[in-house]
Design a protein around this motif. Sequence first.
Motif, PDB file in Angstrom:
ATOM      1  N   LEU A   1      -3.960   8.018   3.339  1.00 23.80           N
ATOM      2  CA  LEU A   1      -3.039   6.929   3.676  1.00 23.80           C
ATOM      3  C   LEU A   1      -3.311   6.356   5.070  1.00 23.80           C
ATOM      4  O   LEU A   1      -3.243   5.139   5.261  1.00 23.80           O
ATOM      5  CB  LEU A   1      -1.589   7.420   3.595  1.00 23.80           C
TER       6      LEU A   1
ATOM      7  N   THR B   1       0.823  -1.210   0.000  1.00 26.85           N
ATOM      8  CA  THR B   1       0.000   0.000   0.000  1.00 26.85           C
ATOM      9  C   THR B   1       0.855   1.257   0.000  1.00 26.85           C
ATOM     10  O   THR B   1       0.602   2.202  -0.764  1.00 26.85           O
ATOM     11  CB  THR B   1      -0.932   0.016   1.221  1.00 26.85           C
TER      12      THR B   1
ATOM     13  N   GLN C   1       0.464   3.889  -3.049  1.00 24.45           N
ATOM     14  CA  GLN C   1      -0.562   4.849  -2.641  1.00 24.45           C
ATOM     15  C   GLN C   1      -0.742   6.016  -3.614  1.00 24.45           C
ATOM     16  O   GLN C   1      -1.881   6.402  -3.919  1.00 24.45           O
ATOM     17  CB  GLN C   1      -0.257   5.386  -1.236  1.00 24.45           C
TER      18      GLN C   1
END
Length: 324
Positions: free
Chosen positions: A176, A131, A135
């Motif tokens: 995030l 991730t 992102q």
Amino acid sequence: MVGYDPEAKCVSSVEAAAAGSASGLVTRVLISPLDVLKIRFQLQIEQLSSRSPGAKYHGILQAVQRIFQEEGLVAFWKGHVPAQFLSVGYGAVQFMAFESLTKLVHNVTSYDGRDSCVHFACGGLAACTATVAVQPVDTLRTRFAAQGEPKIYHSLRHAVATMYQTEGPRAFYRGLTPTIIAIFPYAGLQFSFYNILQQFSEWVIPAKKKRYYESNIKNLVCGSCAGIISKTLTYPLDLLKKRLQVGGFERARAAFGQVRTYKGLLDCIRQIMLEEGPGGFFKGLSPSLLKAAVSTGLVFFWYELFCSLLCALKSTDSPARREG
């Protein structure tokens, strides 16, 4: 079965990355329309009801028809280029990290690398790693899928330049925090439930009695069920992420109804609770569950298939190398 297995696994970390990339690429092409629908519902402030005059989308079929009439067939693949970068990169990092972590746990600790608890922890950590790596691409994908007509961003290059100049580099990492908070349990539950369901299927139908195509169907079904369970349990955090990712992008959202500006994660939670109620955290759940079932099932299906092909290629090459 995914995860380190000293008796059966024959793919290296690099091969796991290649299989994960290929799995992500094929899956993304097939599930892109569901992703666009999910994002549109998640970003809609108004109530999801035909009795709500301000709501643009009321249900899946109505949303499909309206998007097709107003924006054409290609609208269901809006943001597909950054989404492909996302899927390929995410799949590579996630599966490479997962295979490496389960192997490390098996070799360094007393835990079995095939244990469901190990799969939960390693799956969550692998997803967090992936991730952070992708992102910025995820934020770009969300904005492309969210914008209507006329377009604010005309190309991937234009979007990157505009966001950097008007909002700064931090814009690429909006959302995030809820993403990391959500992705660990979501991915962890995916891998652990996939492992549990695989073990259950082996108990019901022993591997020796299954044909090759039956094993592939089993992987697809187990992955789909794991996706539905994990998505339902972690869905509100995914919605919060999407709301935060389109901050500063309000003018592109005007055609879809009301827009909101959020100061952060807690402010986003507060506004949704006050204005939309508890149900606001589950907007878009239906297309999201449909997408989770299809995408997770396909990801595990293709990953297992590509790993099997790599193992088969290696086994056929080995005799030839020995003879040479």
